[in-house]
Design a protein around this motif. Structure first.
Motif, PDB file in Angstrom:
ATOM      1  N   ILE A 173      25.583  10.159  58.925  1.00 23.99           N
ATOM      2  CA  ILE A 173      24.344  10.875  58.523  1.00 23.99           C
ATOM      3  C   ILE A 173      24.285  12.199  59.263  1.00 23.99           C
ATOM      4  CG2 ILE A 173      21.829  10.767  58.617  1.00 23.99           C
ATOM      5  CD1 ILE A 173      22.069   7.754  58.215  1.00 23.99           C
TER       6      ILE A 173
ATOM      7  N   GLY B 183      26.205  14.758  57.760  1.00 23.16           N
ATOM      8  CA  GLY B 183      25.804  15.133  56.402  1.00 23.16           C
ATOM      9  C   GLY B 183      26.814  14.679  55.375  1.00 23.16           C
ATOM     10  N   VAL B 184      27.604  13.668  55.754  1.00 26.56           N
ATOM     11  CA  VAL B 184      28.637  13.174  54.833  1.00 26.56           C
ATOM     12  C   VAL B 184      27.943  12.380  53.713  1.00 26.56           C
ATOM     13  CG1 VAL B 184      30.308  11.309  54.724  1.00 26.56           C
ATOM     14  CG2 VAL B 184      30.531  13.093  56.459  1.00 26.56           C
ATOM     15  N   THR B 185      28.438  12.519  52.500  1.00 24.83           N
ATOM     16  CA  THR B 185      27.773  11.785  51.387  1.00 24.83           C
ATOM     17  C   THR B 185      28.840  11.107  50.526  1.00 24.83           C
ATOM     18  OG1 THR B 185      27.982  13.791  50.123  1.00 24.83           O
ATOM     19  CG2 THR B 185      25.831  13.385  51.179  1.00 24.83           C
TER      20      THR B 185
ATOM     21  N   LEU C 170      30.084   8.037  52.958  1.00 22.65           N
ATOM     22  CA  LEU C 170      28.855   7.595  53.627  1.00 22.65           C
ATOM     23  C   LEU C 170      28.632   6.109  53.364  1.00 22.65           C
ATOM     24  CD1 LEU C 170      26.222   8.484  55.114  1.00 22.65           C
ATOM     25  CD2 LEU C 170      25.189   8.776  52.858  1.00 22.65           C
TER      26      LEU C 170
ATOM     27  N   GLU D  53      27.174  14.105  47.293  1.00 28.00           N
ATOM     28  CA  GLU D  53      25.996  14.749  46.702  1.00 28.00           C
ATOM     29  C   GLU D  53      26.358  16.184  46.340  1.00 28.00           C
ATOM     30  OE1 GLU D  53      22.740  15.242  49.352  1.00 28.00           O
ATOM     31  OE2 GLU D  53      21.768  16.722  48.067  1.00 28.00           O
TER      32      GLU D  53
END
Lengths: 102, 374, 388, 197, 171
Positions: free
Chosen positions: B220, B223-225, B229, B317
């Motif tokens: 988190i 900012g990994v998605t 994640l 994202e």
């Protein structure tokens, strides 16, 4: 072409032995010195095998095997020392390694 | 990042510094990674990117909304359909255009098929980097079936430009449902084939288990998605959190891993492919009749204002932040690329591993350099 | 012999002839092993493999050889010319010398000393020099690292190889390759059944010796450290390639000789299986049949003719085998080649189904698993042999 | 070059804080309605001195935060309001406004499943506090904003260009940086070609 | 080509190879080149053993010396990249000592060449055979010289420990 006798082998090993000693004495690079020692040990081996062949007795060859074992052990430890040496002295020249000198 | 204070430069340490890339078989494009090595172990990495920077955002400010749509496909060229969907939905939200249900369904089905092709390409190249040569060819054989559907529908296989602002350009060709159903039927068997080849293959386990670990809070923070994640245990998918297109009516579940290593990411992506199949099948079964495009003015002039809309692209994202000044050309378009942000976590994941693992970790983050550099 | 040679060099004539055959024919055989590998790889990967050069790609190896010969021969700038030239030569020479000790059949072998296997092992260990010198002489960072890594791998797996072979030798009781096969004949049992563990360890160590997946770390292209032969191109690279395949053949023939009964027919003493003696003839005719079948399906006329010719040659050889003297001579050779082919097939098969080990895992397996296991196997065999 | 001039004069000022248009009814011209919610109140309560404006457009909430207090506000958002995910950080150039740039933070809270957008007006010469201590992901995004707009972030661990070559002059995404004006010197030096169409 | 000529030819060829290789080993500037020449010498010596029907020894010589020790040498030379070491002066001032050695050996050579091969008095050849070399070697090693064999293995163990201890980076 005279028949090859043990004398020839003895002379050959003497020559090889002398080349080895010259190498040890004159070269500065420790690795080359180690190699010259290998030459000397080989000269010894030739003698052993020649006499074993002369006297038709296996003990000479058995002893030659032990010499080879020793050469291997000696090379391993010698090179280990060189690596340790090179790591903190950055040199492999026999002259510059005079730590014992006060 | 590498803690290099200005005085102690990156190269003063007597460790080995090796360049990996920019042209390297396994960096999935033009990425250059400077590895700072102590013997075989990695002390730190620094990514040098920008080789494929085409200035898409600057171009956007000089194109009309309709003209910019094809550029969007060229960013993440492997998942072009989802790029197009993100952009069109962002503009539709800006102009509050209502997309008819049939268009929503077709969009959902095509996006899920595109997710499968993106994951297949990832699986093939990832396995190839780790040494298993054969899966690549199986993956490309399956990918061919799906690319045929795209080709029949919108004429292009890779950069499809399938959607228009407000809905769809073309009606679905007859035989669309049968072809999608055919893929949905044959594909699970093929997936089992890959699983049989890789999932409990001792060497594959040894090369991927506990390699490139990223814990949940770290993920988190970085900012990994996307699958990266979810493999760390965070159950978050934009398709469920903020549903768009026709995802409300679809029922599918989100696979998650526990310890966020390469093996979990592999399992998460394999499961995601199966879920995408479920969605595609439901989408095709319940395809509603009706118009395929909403009330779209002749010339698209959105009102003054700004909007941020993000969708769940195969990599993570994918966000569009569009500012409009009332003219026919967007004032500012910002694309939030998942690969760019995921790549940032490479340094944390790779620290302390060996050189051979860098290859595996780059493969598992699944980056596409077109999207990283924009 | 039509005329008899002077007595003093008479023992050298036959081996010399075999040497000439081996050195001349082997590059061709290596080429066709490469073709076999590419065809099997293609088959596993749902595609066709080389089809363009000659019917079904049969002339591909010749095309490869010519390409490698014509290709420009680049020598890196400050490379050490002499060593750069010497390295591939050492590799190839050691591989071919090792071939000379392999007992292809009762009559067809170059030399059989009573230190056969030990000599073979020492020759393959000299091959490592070629790799080190190759990596060092290309005078660039990556090949040197690659060379050091592959040498470390080879040296450590050689220990495992040695111990596995000791296991086999204790049962065989002799170092000479021919006597090994005779020993298996007398004991009417292939040594693989006496020493299954040794065979498995030997096979894994052999895979590592010849740098095959999953141990092909050194030239794993996805690593950043390229293999030792990155700087080689053109014919020099072909030499390394030839050395690799020669090593593969040598290693698999040792496996066949020691564990799979060399040139013995399966169940040699069982009288009712004697029809197996005619297997070579049958094989040749079946081959001819398939080739003719293929010829009929070819489109291009020149392919049709080529394949038909090949079919005719096979049929002719089949006929030739009918002559009992020739059959007896070729018997051993046929079975030996068949077994080596099977071992090679498993080499290739493994290569395309298994991912690659990381370097440290590879070394850990070598030292922590294979060598202790091999030693244990030697001890257990010793105990068993003393008790019975 | 034609569309270049046309865009210059035509660029009306996007009246961010201008309040509603005359006819809110026409769907074509929705406005920025002031937005009030529990988040805004708690923010105003804990930052009394700071003048914050909160708006909502097309259902998306945004807060305008002055330049000086961005770091404390960011910490507040992350710790108290649980907006623990910075999905995007970018900027936009409005040459005709007095504070030229506007740095935009897209925040998302897993717990509330809610998005908020922070907008920070920044002058041409002013620099901004980096939020890397709050969210590590801001590292590369701030480097890209610096690369494209020239906005300097204080205490950033490694602030240098990320996409363009290091010695590139000019900041491409600024409005006055024409799309045809490549960095002539850099292209001639490094690519040895006569640059420009 | 009678047997003895062939034998003689073999011996002289091998002798030239051995001595030439040895001289080159100690004169080369570059450590790797001298290592390669040492390999050539060792091959010559192995050939000689075959000539003296000591087959087992020849195989062991190649296996241990060339396959083992020389690989070790090359490894160390490359790891400790001696290239810059090669640039310094290679030969030190102990020429005088070396000269004396060569003189002594030359005197011996002269004496031997002058008096001819017969001058050496050797013990007459004893009985016993060398033919099935490996078996006899096994007998010699494991029966007559079992104790030295065990001591040799101990020596090797100590050598391994020593080498590892020396070369390990941080103990």
């Amino acid at each position: 072409m005279p028949e090859i006798t043990t004398a020839h082998y003895v002379m050959l090993s003497a020559a090889l032995f002398s080349i080895g000693t010259i190498g040890v004495l004159t070269r500065r690079n420790v690795v080359i010195i180690l190699m010259s020692i290998e030459l000397i040990l080989n000269a010894v081996n030739i003698n052993l095998v020649a006499f074993s062949n002369q006297l038709m007795n296996m003990s000479g060859q058995a002893f030659a095997v032990f010499v080879i074992v020793d050469a291997a052990a000696e090379a391993a430890v010698g090179l280990g020392i060189i690596i340790a040496l090179f790591r903190n002295k950055e040199t492999v020249n026999a002259d510059e390694i005079d730590l014992m000198k006060w | 990042m590498i803690e290099t204070s200005p005085t102690s430069t990156f190269l003063d340490a007597n460790e080995l510094v090796i360049n990996m890339g920019p042209q390297h078989p396994s960096t999935h494009g033009v990425l250059r990674v400077i590895l700072k090595l102590d013997g075989e172990k990695i002390l730190g990495t620094e990514c040098v990117i920008g080789y494929l920077h085409r200035g898409v955002e600057k171009i956007a400010e000089n194109r009309t909304y309709m003209q910019f749509a094809p550029y969007v496909d060229r960013m993440d060229y492997v998942a072009a359909v989802s790029n197009g969907l993100g952009y069109c939905e962002a503009v539709e939200k800006l102009m509050a255009i209502e997309v008819p249900p049939r268009a929503k369904y077709v969009r959902t089905v095509l996006t899920e098929l595109n997710r499968i092709t993106s994951h297949l390409l990832w699986l093939g190249t990832h396995a190839l980097d780790i040494g298993a040569i054969t899966p690549l060819f199986y993956c490309f054989r399956e990918r061919e079936e799906i690319l045929k559907i795209f080709e029949n529908y919108c004429g292009a296989r890779l950069t499809t430009h399938a959607f228009r602002i407000g809905g769809l350009q073309y009606e679905t060709y007859n035989g669309f449902e049968e072809q999608v159903r055919a893929v949905c039927d044959t594909f699970p068997g093929r997936l089992d084939e890959y699983e049989m080849l890789l999932t409990n293959n001792r060497i594959w386990l040894e090369r991927t288990k506990s390699v490139g670990i990223l814990k949940a809070d770290e993920a988190i923070d970085f900012g990994v998605t996307g699958p990266v994640l979810r493999a760390s245990g965070v159950k978050w998918d934009i398709r469920k959190a903020m549903p768009y297109a026709a995802y409300e009516e679809m029922d599918f579940d989100i696979p998650t891993g526990e310890n966020g290593d390469t093996y979990d990411r592999y399992l998460v992506r394999m499961e995601e492919m199966r879920q995408s199949l479920r969605i595609a099948r439901q989408g095709v079964d319940r395809l509603p009749a009706g118009p395929i495009i909403g009330k779209v003015p002749k010339v698209i002039k959105p009102p003054v204002g700004e909007v941020y809309h993000s969708i769940e692209a195969p990599k993570g994202e994918l966000g569009y932040y569009i500012v409009s000044d009332g003219s026919t050309q967007p004032y500012r378009v910002r694309v939030r690329p998942p690969s760019f942000v995921n790549l940032q976590a490479l340094d944390r994941m790779v620290r302390g591993l060996l050189i051979a693992d860098v290859v595996a970790v780059i493969g598992t983050i699944d980056i596409v350099l077109g999207e990283v550099d924009r | 012999m039509p005329f008899s040679f002077p007595p003093s060099i008479e023992p050298f004539v036959l081996p010399a002839l075999y040497i000439v055959i081996l050195v001349a024919v082997f590059p061709l055989i290596a080429g066709y092993i490469v073709l076999l590998e590419r065809k099997v790889m293609a088959d596993i990967q749902v595609r066709l493999g080389p089809m363009r050069v000659g019917p079904h790609g049969l002339l591909q190896p010749i095309a490869d050889a010519v390409k490698l010969l014509i290709k420009e021969d680049i020598i890196p700038a400050k490379a050490d010319r002499m060593v750069f030239w010497l390295a591939p030569v050492i590799s190839v020479v050691t591989a071919l010398v090792a071939l000379s000790l392999v007992p292809f059949s009762k009559y067809f072998f170059v030399a059989d000393t009573n230190v056969g296997l030990l000599f073979l092992l020492s020759i393959t260990s000299v091959g490592i020099l070629g790799i080190i010198l190759g990596g060092w002489s290309s005078n660039s960072h990556y090949p040197l690292l690659g060379a050091l890594r592959s040498t470390a791998q080879l040296v450590s797996y050689e220990v495992a190889l040695g111990f596995a072979l000791i296991g086999g030798l204790m049962v065989a009781g002799t170092l000479s390759m021919q006597q090994m096969v005779h020993a298996q004949l007398e004991q009417q049992m292939w040594f693989i059944f006496y020493q299954p563990v040794a065979f498995v360890i030997y096979f894994i160590a052999a895979l590592a010796e010849t740098n095959r997946t999953p141990f092909d770390m050194p030239e794993a292209e996805s690593e950043i450290v390229a293999g030792y032969h990155t700087e080689y191109s053109g014919f020099r690279f072909a030499l390394y390639f030839l050395a690799e395949y020669a090593n593969m053949v040598v290693v698999s023939s040792i496996a066949v000789t020691l564990f799979l009964g060399g040139w013995l027919r399966p169940f040699p003493n069982v009288r009712l299986l004697d029809f197996l003696n005619y297997a070579p003839i049958l094989a040749m005719f079946v081959l001819a049949f398939f080739v003719f079948l293929g010829a009929s399906r070819e489109r291009r006329p020149i392919d049709k003719m080529g394949l038909a010719g090949l079919g005719a040659v096979c049929a002719l050889i089949g006929l030739l085998f009918l002559v009992p003297a020739v059959l007896d001579w070729v018997q051993g050779l046929f079975w030996f080649v068949l077994k080596v082919f099977l071992v090679l097939y498993t080499f290739i098969w493994i290569r395309f189904t298994v991912p690659r080990y990381r370097y440290d895992q590879l070394m850990r397996i070598g030292w922590r698993w294979l060598i202790p296991l091999a030693m244990a196997n030697v001890i257990v065999t010793a105990i068993v042999m003393i008790l019975f | 070059m034609a569309d270049e001039q046309k865009k210059e004069e035509g660029a009306g000022a996007p009246a961010a804080p201008a309040g509603g248009h005359a006819n809110p009814a026409a769907p074509a011209a929705p406005a920025m309605e002031p937005w009030d919610s529990e988040v805004v109140q708690s923010l105003r309560k804990s930052f009394p001195g700071v003048d914050l404006e909160a708006f909502s457009f097309r259902g998306q909430n945004l807060i305008i935060v002055p330049r000086e207090s961005i770091l404390p506000v960011a910490h507040f958002f992350k710790s108290e309001l649980k907006f623990d995910f910075l999905s995007d950080l970018t900027a936009a150039d409005y040459p005709q406004k007095e504070k030229r740039f506007e740095v935009v933070y897209q925040l998302y809270s897993f717990k509330r499943n809610e998005r908020v957008r922070l907008k920070v007006p920044v002058g041409e010469t002013e620099s901004l506090e980096s939020v890397v201590p709050v969210w590590i992901t801001a590292d590369w995004m701030e480097r890209e904003v610096y690369d494209m707009f020239g906005i300097h972030f204080d205490h950033h661990p490694n602030l240098k260009r990320i996409l363009l070559p290091d010695e590139w002059q000019g900041f491409p995404l600024r409005k006055d940086y024409g799309i045809l004006q490549q960095d002539v010197k850099w292209v001639q030096e490094n690519l040895h070609i006569q640059s420009g169409q | 080509m009678p047997e003895s000529i062939l034998n003689g030819l073999f011996f002289y060829v091998l002798a030239v190879v051995i001595l030439g290789g040895a001289i080159m080993t100690i004169t080369r500037r570059n450590a790797v080149h001298s290592a390669i020449w040492l390999v050539v010498t060792l091959m010559g010596v192995a050939g000689l053993y075959l000539h003296l029907n000591a087959e087992f020894l020849a195989a062991v010589q190649i296996l241990v010396y060339i396959g083992g020790i020389m690989v070790l040498f090359l490894f160390v030379i490359m790891l400790v990249n001696l290239d810059e070491a090669a640039k310094q002066r290679q030969f030190n001032r102990q020429w005088s000592l070396a000269l004396i050695c060569t003189l002594v050996v030359l005197v011996e050579f002269g004496f031997f060449l002058m008096r001819g091969a017969g001058s050496f008095a050797f013990a007459e050849p004893g009985q016993g055979a060398l033919k099935p070399n490996t078996e006899l070697m096994a007998v010699a090693l494991f029966q007559d010289y079992l104790l030295p064999f065990e001591i040799a293995s101990l020596l090797l163990l100590v050598a391994i420990l020593g080498a590892v201890l020396m070369a390990k980076k941080e103990i």
